[in-house]
Write an enzyme that holds these catalytic residues in place. Structure first.
Site, mmCIF file in Angstrom:
data_model
loop_
_atom_site.group_PDB
_atom_site.id
_atom_site.type_symbol
_atom_site.label_atom_id
_atom_site.label_comp_id
_atom_site.label_asym_id
_atom_site.label_seq_id
_atom_site.Cartn_x
_atom_site.Cartn_y
_atom_site.Cartn_z
ATOM 1 N N PHE A 130 0.721 -1.360 -0.029
ATOM 2 C CA PHE A 130 -0.052 -0.045 -0.124
ATOM 3 C C PHE A 130 0.830 1.233 -0.037
ATOM 4 O O PHE A 130 1.901 1.210 1.026
ATOM 5 C CB PHE A 130 -1.020 0.063 1.095
ATOM 6 C CG PHE A 130 -1.741 1.138 1.215
ATOM 7 C CD1 PHE A 130 -2.781 1.246 0.387
ATOM 8 C CD2 PHE A 130 -1.574 2.470 2.096
ATOM 9 C CE1 PHE A 130 -3.813 2.342 0.572
ATOM 10 C CE2 PHE A 130 -2.465 3.432 2.033
ATOM 11 C CZ PHE A 130 -3.341 3.397 1.209
ATOM 12 N N ASP A 215 9.249 2.263 1.627
ATOM 13 C CA ASP A 215 8.144 3.177 1.917
ATOM 14 C C ASP A 215 8.017 2.766 3.616
ATOM 15 O O ASP A 215 7.455 1.685 3.960
ATOM 16 C CB ASP A 215 6.951 2.523 1.313
ATOM 17 C CG ASP A 215 5.563 3.562 1.723
ATOM 18 O OD1 ASP A 215 5.709 4.343 2.693
ATOM 19 O OD2 ASP A 215 4.647 3.748 0.863
ATOM 20 N N LYS A 244 2.884 9.342 8.674
ATOM 21 C CA LYS A 244 2.001 9.107 9.828
ATOM 22 C C LYS A 244 2.610 9.397 11.085
ATOM 23 O O LYS A 244 2.300 10.419 11.322
ATOM 24 C CB LYS A 244 1.934 7.462 9.691
ATOM 25 C CG LYS A 244 1.116 6.915 8.752
ATOM 26 C CD LYS A 244 0.668 5.582 9.000
ATOM 27 C CE LYS A 244 -0.743 5.306 7.984
ATOM 28 N NZ LYS A 244 -0.511 4.722 6.686
HETATM 29 C C1 LIG Z 1 -0.725 4.825 5.276
HETATM 30 C C2 LIG Z 1 0.484 4.567 4.079
HETATM 31 C C3 LIG Z 1 0.459 5.429 2.895
HETATM 32 C C4 LIG Z 1 -0.314 6.742 2.796
HETATM 33 O O1 LIG Z 1 -0.053 7.528 3.738
HETATM 34 P P1 LIG Z 1 -1.313 8.944 3.751
HETATM 35 O O2 LIG Z 1 -0.743 9.745 4.740
HETATM 36 O O3 LIG Z 1 -2.777 8.423 3.961
HETATM 37 O O4 LIG Z 1 -1.281 9.551 2.295
HETATM 38 C C5 LIG Z 1 1.647 5.282 2.081
HETATM 39 N N1 LIG Z 1 2.384 4.264 2.472
HETATM 40 C C6 LIG Z 1 2.079 3.325 3.496
HETATM 41 C C7 LIG Z 1 3.226 2.266 3.677
HETATM 42 C C8 LIG Z 1 1.377 3.772 4.349
HETATM 43 O O5 LIG Z 1 1.189 2.854 5.566
#
Ligand SMILES: *Cc1c(COP(=O)(O)O)cnc(C)c1O
Length: 401
Positions: A130, A215, A244
């Site tokens: 994701f 990520d 986050k």
């Molecule tokens: C939550 C998340 C995102 C997206 O972050 P947002 O602040 O909601 O745009 C991208 N990559 C990972 C791994 C995530 O957990």
């Protein structure tokens, strides 16, 4: 006022917290909830942490926003903290995870374009990953359900099964600009990369002149008991995304890059709000807490206590599995039991959530106390016991009747 004015893009739980203290949320009626999701791994210091509150209050009173047309000393300070505590040299600030991913994709393509030409633009990502909801992040997210109805996706993405190094080898070539991977998949079900996978990707990227991007939007800012998960994994990527937990609840995103691939220059990218003084004050307050070795050690300790307890619990449920690291843990109970356990925990005042259909996610504030961990585990054990006991009693009941 119409009750439907908010465009409902979320399936919401039927609770409405209005205040928080530490690991606890309260609603207007005074009901208290033990928050083991922390705004999806975001309230890293819990609710109302004095250092964060004070930093935000003071900064709000002096300067909230100031354009990137000017020098922003706090931005330099936070970038300095991030680079000092990691293997990276340059930081781009934005406001969310998906924006950090966008920046990383743009940087990787620019880097490949400059060094090799336009043919080298492909980005390899992995199933169950994701990477956010904007078109770049969405295109990088190899899950058809997120794409449906929104096509066409951005071109130039390839997908391989997470954990399958041979498949990744097949998919990487001269056209590959970057490999983008979560060291532990968050939304996809708390799936840790299998042994050797990240190292293998590192070698693949080296062999093909592609950038390795981690990520760490969910795994970063101390969540796994390391400031960034790569530091525990022992594999250093070229680029890393963070968001986050980085602002402790204040929107902050960041893309970190090594000097050799810091290919974005003036005019190449930007963000009106990115790195604004308010967000930077929050990130600085958070980093000063979560980058402390003792603090990270305590995160690892609480994480291992929880993981061991969850494993013991999982032993009693056929097919159950525990995954994750530090204070990012998943208890896979399957699509039938997990939602029931989640509902009952909520009724008992413990907030979790269900991801990937059948996995309960645990992501409490990193400041959660050991006693609160025990409280959460007590509730969870009680709930699971009551649910796995029911069918047996029911069977006995029919037998007797
Ligand atoms: C939550 C998340 C995102 C997206 O972050 P947002 O602040 O909601 O745009 C991208 N990559 C990972 C791994 C995530 O957990």
């Amino acid at each position: 006022m119409k009750d439907t004015a908010v465009m409902e893009t979320y399936k919401r739980m039927n609770i409405a917290p209005v205040s928080g203290r530490g690991s606890w949320l309260s609603d207007a009626r005074g009901s208290r909830y033990l928050d083991f999701i922390a705004g999806i791994a975001t309230n890293s210091l819990g609710h109302g942490h004095p250092a964060l509150v004070e930093a935000v209050q003071e900064q709000a009173a002096s300067l909230i926003h100031c354009s990137n047309l000017y020098e922003i000393p706090l931005q330099k300070e936070v970038a300095g903290l991030l680079t000092e505590k990691t293997d990276f040299d340059r930081v781009f600030f934005c406001n969310s995870g998906t924006e950090a991913v966008e920046a990383a994709i743009k940087l990787a393509r620019k880097h490949a374009y400059t060094g090799h030409g336009p043919h080298k633009h492909e980005v390899l990502t992995f199933t169950r990953g994701f990477h956010g909801r904007t078109y770049g992040g969405l295109s990088a997210t190899a899950q058809a359900s997120y794409h449906e109805g929104f096509g066409p996706m951005l071109g130039g993405f390839a997908y391989a099964p997470f954990g399958d190094l041979d498949a990744a080898r097949e998919s990487v070539g001269p056209e590959t600009a970057a490999v983008l991977v979560e060291p532990i998949q968050g939304e996809g079900g708390i799936n840790a990369a299998p042994e050797g996978f990240l190292q293998g990707l590192r070698e693949l990227c080296n062999a093909h002149g592609a950038l390795l991007i981690f990520d760490e939007v969910q795994t970063g800012a101390g969540r796994t008991g390391h400031l960034y998960a790569y530091q525990g994994a022992g594999v250093v990527p070229d680029v890393l995304t963070s968001a986050k937990g980085l602002g402790g609840g204040v929107p902050v995103g960041a893309m970190l890059a090594r000097e050799e691939c810091a290919s974005l220059g003036p005019g190449n990218h930007g963000s009106t709000f990115g790195g604004n003084p308010l967000a930077m004050a929050a990130a600085k307050a958070v980093l000063e807490v979560v980058s402390e070795p003792d603090f990270l050690e305590e995160v690892r300790f609480k994480g291992s206590v929880m993981k061991n307890a969850l494993r013991t619990l999982a032993d009693r449920v056929p097919g159950a599995e525990v995954r994750g690291e530090g204070l990012l843990l998943g208890l896979d109970l399957g699509p039938e039991l997990a939602p029931e356990v989640f509902e009952k925990c909520l009724q008992e005042g413990l907030i979790l959530n269900v991801i990937g259909g059948g996995t309960l996610r645990f992501a409490p504030p990193l400041t959660v106390t050991r006693a609160e961990v025990r409280t959460a585990l007590d509730i969870l054990r009680r709930v699971v016991d009551s649910l796995i006991a029911v069918p047996e009693e029911a069977r006995l009941g029919t037998a007797v009747a």
